[in-house]
Design a protein around this motif. Sequence first.
Motif, short mmCIF file in Angstrom:
data_model
loop_
_atom_site.label_atom_id
_atom_site.label_comp_id
_atom_site.label_asym_id
_atom_site.label_seq_id
_atom_site.Cartn_x
_atom_site.Cartn_y
_atom_site.Cartn_z
N GLY A 56 0.80 -1.22 0.00
CA GLY A 56 0.00 0.00 0.00
C GLY A 56 0.83 1.27 0.00
O GLY A 56 0.29 2.38 0.03
N THR A 57 2.14 1.14 -0.07
CA THR A 57 3.04 2.30 -0.07
C THR A 57 3.36 2.65 -1.52
O THR A 57 4.33 2.17 -2.09
CB THR A 57 4.34 1.98 0.70
OG1 THR A 57 3.99 1.50 2.00
CG2 THR A 57 5.19 3.22 0.84
N LEU A 58 2.54 3.50 -2.10
CA LEU A 58 2.68 3.84 -3.51
C LEU A 58 3.44 5.15 -3.72
O LEU A 58 3.86 5.44 -4.85
CB LEU A 58 1.30 3.95 -4.16
CG LEU A 58 0.38 2.73 -3.98
CD1 LEU A 58 -0.95 2.96 -4.67
CD2 LEU A 58 1.05 1.46 -4.51
N SER A 59 3.61 5.92 -2.67
CA SER A 59 4.27 7.22 -2.78
C SER A 59 5.77 7.09 -2.61
O SER A 59 6.24 6.31 -1.77
CB SER A 59 3.72 8.19 -1.73
OG SER A 59 4.53 9.33 -1.63
N ALA A 60 6.51 7.88 -3.37
CA ALA A 60 7.97 7.84 -3.28
C ALA A 60 8.48 8.29 -1.93
O ALA A 60 9.53 7.82 -1.47
CB ALA A 60 8.57 8.72 -4.38
N ILE A 61 7.76 9.18 -1.25
CA ILE A 61 8.25 9.71 0.02
C ILE A 61 8.27 8.62 1.08
O ILE A 61 9.23 8.49 1.84
CB ILE A 61 7.37 10.90 0.48
CG1 ILE A 61 7.58 12.09 -0.47
CG2 ILE A 61 7.70 11.29 1.91
CD1 ILE A 61 6.75 13.31 -0.10
N ALA A 62 7.23 7.79 1.13
CA ALA A 62 7.15 6.76 2.16
C ALA A 62 7.77 5.44 1.74
O ALA A 62 8.05 4.59 2.58
CB ALA A 62 5.69 6.54 2.56
N GLY A 63 7.99 5.25 0.42
CA GLY A 63 8.46 3.96 -0.06
C GLY A 63 9.97 3.88 -0.16
O GLY A 63 10.70 4.79 0.25
N ASP A 64 10.44 2.75 -0.74
CA ASP A 64 11.88 2.56 -0.87
C ASP A 64 12.32 2.24 -2.29
O ASP A 64 13.51 2.21 -2.59
CB ASP A 64 12.36 1.44 0.06
CG ASP A 64 11.61 0.13 -0.16
OD1 ASP A 64 10.94 -0.02 -1.20
OD2 ASP A 64 11.71 -0.74 0.73
N GLN A 65 11.37 2.00 -3.22
CA GLN A 65 11.73 1.65 -4.59
C GLN A 65 12.35 2.83 -5.34
O GLN A 65 13.37 2.68 -6.04
CB GLN A 65 10.51 1.12 -5.35
CG GLN A 65 9.91 -0.14 -4.78
CD GLN A 65 10.85 -1.32 -4.86
OE1 GLN A 65 11.33 -1.68 -5.93
NE2 GLN A 65 11.13 -1.95 -3.72
N VAL A 66 11.76 4.00 -5.23
CA VAL A 66 12.30 5.18 -5.91
C VAL A 66 13.68 5.51 -5.37
O VAL A 66 14.61 5.79 -6.13
CB VAL A 66 11.35 6.39 -5.74
CG1 VAL A 66 12.02 7.67 -6.23
CG2 VAL A 66 10.06 6.15 -6.52
N ARG A 67 13.82 5.45 -4.06
CA ARG A 67 15.12 5.74 -3.46
C ARG A 67 16.17 4.75 -3.94
O ARG A 67 17.31 5.13 -4.29
CB ARG A 67 15.02 5.70 -1.93
CG ARG A 67 16.33 6.04 -1.23
CD ARG A 67 16.13 6.23 0.26
NE ARG A 67 15.58 5.06 0.92
CZ ARG A 67 14.32 4.96 1.35
NH1 ARG A 67 13.48 5.98 1.21
NH2 ARG A 67 13.89 3.85 1.94
N GLU A 68 15.82 3.47 -4.02
CA GLU A 68 16.76 2.46 -4.50
C GLU A 68 17.11 2.69 -5.97
O GLU A 68 18.28 2.55 -6.37
CB GLU A 68 16.17 1.06 -4.31
CG GLU A 68 17.13 -0.06 -4.69
CD GLU A 68 16.53 -1.44 -4.45
OE1 GLU A 68 17.12 -2.42 -4.95
OE2 GLU A 68 15.47 -1.53 -3.78
N PHE A 69 16.11 3.04 -6.78
CA PHE A 69 16.36 3.31 -8.20
C PHE A 69 17.30 4.50 -8.36
O PHE A 69 18.26 4.46 -9.15
CB PHE A 69 15.03 3.57 -8.92
CG PHE A 69 15.19 3.93 -10.38
CD1 PHE A 69 15.80 3.05 -11.26
CD2 PHE A 69 14.70 5.13 -10.86
CE1 PHE A 69 15.95 3.37 -12.61
CE2 PHE A 69 14.84 5.47 -12.20
CZ PHE A 69 15.46 4.59 -13.08
#
Length: 391
Positions: free
Chosen positions: A36-49
């Motif tokens: 349910g974490t679709l936002s870049a601020i709360a997630g980790d996928q964008v940061r990893e990318f």
Amino acid sequence: MDITGQTRVLDEAVYQYSTLTTTDQLERITRVVSSGTLSAIAGDQVREFEQHVAGHLGRQGAVATASATAALELLLECLPQREQNERVVIPEVCWISVPTAVLRSGRTPIIAPATNDLTPHWEQIEPLLHECTTAVILAHVRGRPAPDTQRIADELTQRGITLIEDCAQAWGTALNQQPVGHHGLAAVFSTETHKLVATGEGGVIATDDSHLLHAMRAVGGNTRLALPDTAQGRGNVRMSEITAASALPQLNYLDDLLQVLRPLQDALIDRIEDVAITRSILPTSVEQSPDLGADASNGSLVGVWLPTPRHSHHVADQLFRSGIRHWWPGPGDPHLAQNWPSTPTTSIGHIVDPACYLDIQIPVLDESHHPAFLDLITSALRLTEDECETA
């Protein structure tokens, strides 16, 4: 070859490289959706990318965005205005959003003409420089590096002019055995559908400037960061977690993909060299131009210059009829400056006619089908002058 044989070869050809990592993409996307974490601020996928992109390029950091157009607009918005009537030199061959982004930033785009490698060299850029020129955008197009990048970067540094690298088409492309995107202040990449890292839409900016990174993250939508004093406001152009989850497996697979593509690319270059109608081929042999050799490209395309636009149009039509992916910059193509509305043109004039050029995409294809694929290309290129004249 009969029609059945042609169909069998093309049925096996994989042009959408993103499908090669589908399993890993779906696994990551499923985790994102399930969390349910679709936002870049709360997630980790964008940061990893972002971290992987920066590491891949040898840059300090990166900012992922919803599109490459948004990335370039964000970058230009966060660059301080140094002159009242700033000029930005841009290449004659690049996507239409480049001049649009420059215009939206309040600057004036000045077009540098393309050479035989579809990019301007220092000789084309230098006469366009003006006391109000603050930046130059240099595009690495069609999966190849702009071969005069190092000289352009050195000359601009001496003059205090910012270099921005448009790497939208340059995933996996190298210059002096290093990935393109580390010569200028910043580099912009795209993850649009037809790129080697493809998510439908997406972009990323890489730079070593920590202040610029902070400004782009804040202006681009990270509300946890304070806006710089010079910022005009805060928008939202952030990449989503799902997009980043799709991009990461492709980025991790990139080096392997290049090794899969290059044998067929090399074979096609060799085959086209034997066709009399061709005037020149890109990538070149290393002896002709090391920076435009096959090892510097990302393996995805082979370009050919033909005698006239009529020749190129006729060959492009034959490739289309055969179902072979290609690009011919004919009338109306939005990659060409002549088709950009309300954009100033260069006073230097044209050096080459891009309509004499076309390139052929290299599919992922089992080696047993390589000869048949090469035969299809050869048959499209082996045209007599009379056939071209009546096309």
